[in-house]
Enzyme design. Structure first.
Site, PDB file in Angstrom:
ATOM      1  N   ARG A 166      12.158 188.013  21.406  1.00 14.20           N
ATOM      2  CA  ARG A 166      10.745 187.388  20.462  1.00 14.20           C
ATOM      3  C   ARG A 166      11.207 186.056  20.160  1.00 14.20           C
ATOM      4  O   ARG A 166      10.838 185.722  18.965  1.00 14.20           O
ATOM      5  CB  ARG A 166      10.655 188.205  19.251  1.00 14.20           C
ATOM      6  CG  ARG A 166      10.144 189.664  19.577  1.00 14.20           C
ATOM      7  CD  ARG A 166       8.798 189.836  20.633  1.00 14.20           C
ATOM      8  NE  ARG A 166       8.514 191.210  20.677  1.00 14.20           N
ATOM      9  CZ  ARG A 166       9.093 191.755  22.010  1.00 14.20           C
ATOM     10  NH1 ARG A 166       9.676 191.024  22.793  1.00 14.20           N
ATOM     11  NH2 ARG A 166       9.024 192.973  22.105  1.00 14.20           N
ATOM     12  N   SER A 239       2.837 194.324  15.715  1.00 19.19           N
ATOM     13  CA  SER A 239       3.988 194.461  15.097  1.00 19.19           C
ATOM     14  C   SER A 239       4.365 193.324  14.264  1.00 19.19           C
ATOM     15  O   SER A 239       4.573 191.982  14.711  1.00 19.19           O
ATOM     16  CB  SER A 239       5.260 194.538  16.179  1.00 19.19           C
ATOM     17  OG  SER A 239       4.949 195.678  16.966  1.00 19.19           O
ATOM     18  N   GLU A 335       7.765 188.774  12.434  1.00 24.77           N
ATOM     19  CA  GLU A 335       7.631 188.377  13.663  1.00 24.77           C
ATOM     20  C   GLU A 335       6.569 187.233  13.807  1.00 24.77           C
ATOM     21  O   GLU A 335       6.899 186.388  14.510  1.00 24.77           O
ATOM     22  CB  GLU A 335       7.265 189.497  14.859  1.00 24.77           C
ATOM     23  CG  GLU A 335       7.177 189.225  16.105  1.00 24.77           C
ATOM     24  CD  GLU A 335       7.006 190.306  17.241  1.00 24.77           C
ATOM     25  OE1 GLU A 335       6.346 190.374  17.788  1.00 24.77           O
ATOM     26  OE2 GLU A 335       7.651 191.331  16.701  1.00 24.77           O
TER      27      GLU A 335
END
Length: 339
Positions: A166, A239, A335
């Site tokens: 990520r 998420s 995130e």
């Protein structure tokens, strides 16, 4: 100059949390020249330039004193093809899931596990988006971006992008490079990624012993639809926390006190923990404080039930982080990009 500039623009429809913050200036770029014009306008107005795609990885906690540039260029093309390998290029503003469906319609394999992820093609390398065992880096063939400091257009290879979990060069140097188009190396025939249990289970339930890429895509869409809320119905950014990486010793210590720990050993010896399991175990699944909450079916997803502000959602995230740290001595990393 074709770029149309707006002032005091609401960004509610440009972020999937549906947070109603405003941009001091706003424009949509449909071409490379629009992007170049936006850089010039930002310099003239003496404000930063903030590029956004679908806003699916963004949490706005305040009004944005910048020129917010919506990357809206469109176009998909096959630029090279051999017997097996097919090089596909898509403009930054192409919506991600329709692009995946287009590749499947062309008989191409490689992106099926990344079906139904919100956002745009141009944003996909920034987070190195991934799902069900596949990440962008696995099919990445290059991209074209404009340097916001010099206006020079530059080509990036896989090695240039510094992809990680990520993460990428473009996330580390936010705003430096404006991604214009991305290329993917796909195949006519290739092995499918079926390692993740839910996919195999779903295909087995449907009696599909020899799945196609389309079968995998449909299975992924069904699984995601059951677990994750539709941003059109309930504001969210998917998420919200990364799955944390810990040492094998830390994972073993947690497993001794929690036999149901969800963890995945990594090639480098570390262990990836399921952030959703940690949050659910801490009791946050389904929690709601006003209009800011944790989804009732997936603890990894924060949701806006209607009128939550970005600051309220961020405050909830901080409380979850503090609680997980206190209970498990594990740090959860947010995130989405937080402004």
């Amino acid at each position: 100059m074709s770029l149309i500039l707006a002032s005091n623009q609401s960004l509610k429809s440009y972020n999937t949390f549906a947070v109603d913050q405003r941009a001091r200036f706003f424009a949509s770029a449909k071409s490379d020249e629009d992007v170049r014009d936006a850089l010039a306008q930002a310099r003239q107005l003496d404000v930063p330039l903030l590029p956004i795609g679908g806003g699916s990885n963004l949490l706005l906690t305040r009004d944005v004193s910048a020129l917010v540039l919506h990357m809206a260029s469109r176009g998909i093309r096959i630029i090279d093809e051999s017997f097996e390998r097919v090089l596909v290029e898509a403009e930054a503003g192409e919506p991600w899931h329709p692009f995946v469906l287009w590749t499947l319609e062309q008989g191409l394999v490689g992106l099926e596990n990344l079906s139904l992820i919100p956002g745009t093609v141009g944003a996909s390398p920034i987070q190195n988006i991934g799902a069900y065992g596949v990440e962008i880096k696995d099919v990445f063939a290059g991209l074209t971006a404009m340097d916001s400091q010099s206006g020079v257009i530059r080509e990036f290879t896989l090695e240039d992008c510094a992809f990680d979990y990520r993460d990428s060069l473009f996330k580390q140097q936010q705003g430096r490079y404006l991604i214009l188009r991305v290329r993917f190396q796909l195949r006519r025939q290739a092995g499918l990624h079926l390692e993740y249990g839910p996919i195999r289970q779903r295909l087995a339930e449907q009696g599909i012993a020899t799945p196609s890429a389309q079968d995998v895509s449909r299975a992924v869409c069904a699984i995601r639809s059951e677990k994750l809320p539709d941003p059109q119905q309930l504001g969210n950014a998917g998420s919200f926390f990364k799955n944390p990486l810990v040492s094998a010793a830390v994972a073993q210590a947690l497993r001794e006190s929690h036999s149901d720990l969800v963890a995945y050993p990594q090639a480098d010896g570390q262990v990836k923990l399921a952030a959703g399991w940690l949050i659910e175990k801490a009791g946050w699944k389904g929690f709601r404080d006003g209009d800011a909450g944790v989804h009732r079916l997936q603890a990894l997803v924060l949701v806006n039930y209607g009128r939550a502000t970005g600051a309220q959602l961020l405050g909830l995230a901080r409380r979850i982080q503090a609680d997980v740290l206190a209970r498990f001595d594990v740090v959860l990393e947010i995130e989405p990009n937080v402004l």
